[in-house]
Structures are given as structure tokens and as C-alpha cells.
Design a protein around this motif. Structure first.
Motif, PDB file in Angstrom:
ATOM      1  N   PHE A   1      48.741  35.529  -9.455  1.00 25.66           N
ATOM      2  CA  PHE A   1      48.359  34.565  -8.435  1.00 25.66           C
ATOM      3  C   PHE A   1      47.510  33.483  -9.078  1.00 25.66           C
ATOM      4  O   PHE A   1      46.757  33.750 -10.019  1.00 25.66           O
ATOM      5  N   TYR A   2      47.629  32.271  -8.569  1.00 26.45           N
ATOM      6  CA  TYR A   2      46.904  31.124  -9.092  1.00 26.45           C
ATOM      7  C   TYR A   2      46.090  30.503  -7.967  1.00 26.45           C
ATOM      8  O   TYR A   2      46.493  30.510  -6.809  1.00 26.45           O
ATOM      9  N   ALA A   3      44.934  29.943  -8.342  1.00 29.19           N
ATOM     10  CA  ALA A   3      44.053  29.291  -7.377  1.00 29.19           C
ATOM     11  C   ALA A   3      43.455  28.050  -8.024  1.00 29.19           C
ATOM     12  O   ALA A   3      43.337  27.966  -9.255  1.00 29.19           O
ATOM     13  N   LEU A   4      43.073  27.106  -7.195  1.00 28.71           N
ATOM     14  CA  LEU A   4      42.394  25.915  -7.691  1.00 28.71           C
ATOM     15  C   LEU A   4      40.985  26.264  -8.135  1.00 28.71           C
ATOM     16  O   LEU A   4      40.302  27.071  -7.486  1.00 28.71           O
ATOM     17  N   THR A   5      40.532  25.638  -9.195  1.00 23.87           N
ATOM     18  CA  THR A   5      39.122  25.714  -9.574  1.00 23.87           C
ATOM     19  C   THR A   5      38.400  24.589  -8.824  1.00 23.87           C
ATOM     20  O   THR A   5      39.052  23.756  -8.157  1.00 23.87           O
TER      21      THR A   5
END
Length: 120
Positions: free
Chosen positions: A78-82
Motif C-alpha cells: 500500500f502507498y500513501a502520500l507523505t
């Protein structure tokens, strides 16, 4: 190390911008592809090679990060914004909004409409 500012990443490509705004919540790769298709109303279709290359680059730049796997979807990254990624997306939105706002009157003068269709 010389830290980049959010505005140093602008302008973004359409694909990158759609990818960032698709990550308003953490998603896995296939979820990002579906969300980009939805947001762009079918205009942008991401293939796995393009997407994973872009995700790798964005991760190295500190714009996105991998998050913990979901309990229900083991094996999917899973990827998320920093925080930097959120700033980049917000600045690009402002840049595009300003561009449209500044040019709308002139587009109408040359026979266009605000929705991009040719005037009659």
C-alpha cells in the motif's frame, strides 16, 4: 543533503497528478490504477509498468511512502502520500486552477467555452 521544496517538483505530468490525488487514502497498485481511471473519467489508463515505475520514483523523492499491509490484503503493498506529497498535490492544484482562471477570458475571446468545447 539538499532537501527539495514542494514547488521544485512542479509542473507535474497528468499521470503523476492523478496518482497523487488518488492517494487521498492509502491504496495498493491496482487500487491506484482503478482510482486514476475513475478520477480522470477514463482519460488516463495506467499500466502496471508505468505505475510501478512512477511509484518507485515518487517513493525515492519522498513524495509517497509504503505503508503497512492491510490485514485483509496480505502481500499487497500500500502507498500513501507523505506531507511533502500532500504539499506537491495542493500546489499543483493551485497552479492548474490559476492557469484556468487566468486564461478563461482569453479562451472565450478566441471562440472557446469554459468547458473546452469549441464555440459556435
Amino acid at each position: 543533503m539538499n532537501k527539495k521544496t514542494a514547488d521544485s517538483f512542479l509542473p507535474l505530468t497528468h499521470t503523476t497528478f492523478y496518482t497523487l490525488i488518488a492517494l487521498e487514502q492509502p491504496l495498493h497498485g491496482y487500487g491506484i490504477m482503478q482510482k486514476v481511471d475513475e478520477i480522470s473519467q477514463g482519460e488516463v489508463k495506467l499500466g502496471p509498468g508505468t505505475l510501478y515505475g512512477a511509484l518507485s520514483k515518487l517513493e525515492k523523492q519522498g513524495i509517497i511512502r509504503k505503508t503497512a499491509e492491510s490485514d485483509t490484503e496480505k502481500g499487497r503493498k500500500f502507498y500513501a502520500l507523505t506531507d511533502l506529497g500532500k504539499q506537491v498535490a495542493q500546489l499543483e492544484f493551485k497552479r492548474l486552477s490559476d492557469l484556468v482562471s487566468a486564461s478563461e477570458t482569453y479562451i472565450k475571446k478566441i471562440g472557446g467555452t469554459s468547458d473546452g468545447e469549441k464555440g459556435i
